[in-house]
Design an enzyme around this catalytic site. Structure first.
Site, mmCIF file in Angstrom:
data_model
loop_
_atom_site.group_PDB
_atom_site.id
_atom_site.type_symbol
_atom_site.label_atom_id
_atom_site.label_comp_id
_atom_site.label_asym_id
_atom_site.label_seq_id
_atom_site.Cartn_x
_atom_site.Cartn_y
_atom_site.Cartn_z
ATOM 1 N N LYS A 191 -59.609 -48.470 -14.771
ATOM 2 C CA LYS A 191 -58.298 -47.817 -14.903
ATOM 3 C C LYS A 191 -57.323 -48.688 -15.692
ATOM 4 C CE LYS A 191 -56.038 -46.698 -10.979
ATOM 5 N NZ LYS A 191 -54.679 -47.277 -10.910
ATOM 6 N N SER A 192 -57.284 -49.974 -15.391
ATOM 7 C CA SER A 192 -56.342 -50.863 -16.090
ATOM 8 C C SER A 192 -56.644 -50.902 -17.589
ATOM 9 C CB SER A 192 -56.456 -52.282 -15.531
ATOM 10 O OG SER A 192 -56.050 -52.316 -14.189
ATOM 11 N N ASP A 250 -56.158 -54.747 -5.276
ATOM 12 C CA ASP A 250 -56.428 -53.333 -4.971
ATOM 13 C C ASP A 250 -57.596 -53.155 -4.003
ATOM 14 O OD1 ASP A 250 -54.375 -52.507 -6.599
ATOM 15 O OD2 ASP A 250 -55.652 -52.303 -8.363
ATOM 16 N N ARG A 297 -49.727 -50.446 2.121
ATOM 17 C CA ARG A 297 -51.149 -50.460 2.483
ATOM 18 C C ARG A 297 -51.441 -51.270 3.742
ATOM 19 N NH1 ARG A 297 -53.752 -50.458 -3.648
ATOM 20 N NH2 ARG A 297 -53.640 -48.198 -3.836
ATOM 21 N N ARG A 303 -56.690 -45.175 -2.577
ATOM 22 C CA ARG A 303 -57.543 -46.236 -2.022
ATOM 23 C C ARG A 303 -57.584 -46.192 -0.487
ATOM 24 N NH1 ARG A 303 -58.820 -48.456 -6.817
ATOM 25 N NH2 ARG A 303 -57.109 -48.979 -8.231
ATOM 26 N N ARG A 307 -54.383 -49.260 -20.968
ATOM 27 C CA ARG A 307 -54.003 -50.155 -22.069
ATOM 28 C C ARG A 307 -54.624 -49.711 -23.392
ATOM 29 N NH1 ARG A 307 -53.568 -52.686 -17.300
ATOM 30 N NH2 ARG A 307 -52.247 -54.513 -17.043
ATOM 31 N N GLY A 358 -48.339 -46.007 -10.997
ATOM 32 C CA GLY A 358 -47.415 -47.121 -11.198
ATOM 33 C C GLY A 358 -47.716 -47.869 -12.481
#
Ligand code: S3P
Length: 445
Positions: free
Chosen positions: A28-29, A326, A357, A402, A33, A101
């Site tokens: 995902k990161s 995470d 969390r 998550r 990007r 986010g």
């Protein structure tokens, strides 16, 4: 996109031994990007293996709204025709980043040094999250923001057409803040410097170099000093997105917990700024072999072979937190099935993720018969041993993917089924989670 429709409850029942291959979606990161840097380069960037989760699709929409051409071929290859550094144009409408986010905060950085206003919003989870951590450094470039109390969304960011370069020391370990500052620095003249006292995921730095930006990284007494020369012409790239170690964590932990399991998880990123969970699981006694270690798309990757294992509780030091931030929810589930207590320290950032969390994990674990304790920045889980978790309760997931996936994993090894109140958020990061887990042997219905 905000989570559509009504809540979708899902029950996870004790599973037979898991077997097979878990093809994990793209990181995902890296996916966020790739789209953003592609949109800031001149020419066509080609991306394979992009995560097609809602979070990333919202970033693709945002890039289109800012003037880049973003399209998907029938075979799943993504092509981005960028507008060049400083070339974004004012979006005609509000940018809705849904649950994301990372997407929202990175795009804020990218537009902050453009002379127009952008309005951002998101779902109830994102609208509750603090944005001051991003807006403070962006103000140093000359950008201003008007939003709800506490710097919360919806907010309008008034970018500056006359930015100055910035030197900024991160007040918290956050790759999102680091990346937002570097993205803003791309369109500022001179050198923008970010100092991070604790190393966080380095995908932005790797990608900036890949796109041809001038970047230096030095390890000094204050931490890592990252200096970027502004206003480069970014050259387009071909990017093969590695598979997400944060998503891989769910089938990996499930296979460890269900006795007799033996699964393979190919091509998972082993970037050292992301591998804290795997180091921790090995310390707990996990049987994980890292096979065929190689480099793909500028990131180290390996095929993981995971077998059911008896785990023991450990102390997870705060220095490791950034490299597994995470993964604490699913680690807390693994810890529930271990012998002895697991203590996770320096995890205060978990309180400002898609949900708080620490609170969400404690509530779900306690309801299912697991004793926990917490402070503002630590969580302790009293392990009940391999067969010791009762289960049988419903868990509130608070629009947090998550939390949802972690408790579905818990149900796979608990004595009684575990019910989550809403599985929809899973689609933000791991759209094929339920089918993939089902193909390994999970019983979700
Ligand atoms: C991310 C950074 C982390 C992480 C998030 C992805 C990124 O957030 O929790 O899921 O891609 O930069 P923080 O920067 O807030 O720690």
């Amino acid at each position: 996109m905000s989570t559509p429709g009504t809540a979708r409850p899902l029950t996870s029942r004790r599973a037979q031994p898991l077997s097979g291959t878990a093809d994990i979606p793209g990181d995902k990161s890296v996916s966020h990007r790739a789209l953003i840097f592609g949109a800031m380069a001149v020419g066509e960037t080609v991306v394979t293996g992009l995560l097609e989760g809602e979070d990333v699709l919202d970033t693709a929409k945002a890039m289109r709204a800012l003037g880049a051409e973003v399209r998907r071929d029938a075979d799943g290859t993504w092509r981005i025709n960028g507008v060049g550094t400083g070339g974004f144009s004012e979006p005609e409408d509000v940018l809705d980043h849904g649950n994301a986010g990372t997407g929202c905060r990175l795009v804020m950085g990218a537009v902050a040094t453009h002379g127009f206003a952008t309005t951002f919003t998101g779902d109830a989870s994102l609208r509750a999250r603090p944005m001051g951590r991003i807006l403070d450094p962006l103000a140093l470039f000359g950008a201003r923001a008007v939003g709800r109390s506490g710097g919360r969304l919806p907010l309008t960011l008034i970018g500056t057409g006359d930015p100055v370069p910035v030197e900024y020391t991160l007040p918290m370990p956050s790759a999102q803040v680091k990346s937002a500052v570097l993205l803003a620095g791309l369109n500022a003249p001179g050198r923008t410097t970010v100092i991070e006292p604790e190393a966080t995921r380095d995908h932005t730095e790797r990608m900036l170099r890949g796109f041809g930006a001038e970047l230096t990284i030095e390890d000094g007494a204050q931490g890592r000093v990252i200096a970027l020369t502004g206003q480069p012409e970014l050259t387009p790239c071909t990017i093969a997105v590695p598979r997400d170690p944060s998503s891989a964590a769910f089938p990996v932990v499930a296979a460890l917990l269900v006795e007799g399991s033996d699964i393979t998880v190919p091509g998972v990123s082993r970037n050292p700024t992301r591998d804290g969970l795997y180091r921790t699981l090995l310390e707990m006694g996990a049987d994980i072999a890292f096979e065929n270690e190689r480099e793909e798309g500028g990131e180290p990757v390996a095929d993981l072979r995971v077998r059911g294992s008896a785990l023991r509780g450990v102390e997870v030091p705060s220095e490791r937190a950034a490299s597994m931030i995470d993964e604490y929810p699913v680690l807390a589930v693994a810890a529930a099935f271990a012998e002895g207590a697991t203590v996770m320290r320096g995890v205060g950032e978990l309180r400002v993720k898609e949900s708080d969390r620490i609170a969400a994990m404690e509530a779900g674990l306690n309801a299912n018969g697991v004793v926990t304790a917490s402070t503002e920045d630590s969580l302790t889980v009293e392990g009940r041993g391999a067969d010791g978790v009762e289960g049988g309760a419903q868990v509130a997931t608070h629009l947090d993917h998550r939390i949802a996936m972690s408790f579905l994993v818990m149900g796979m090894a608990s004595a009684n089924p575990v019910l989550i109140d809403d599985a929809r958020p899973v689609a933000t990061s791991f759209p094929n989670f339920t089918t993939l887990m089902g193909s390994l042997g999970a019983d979700f219905a």
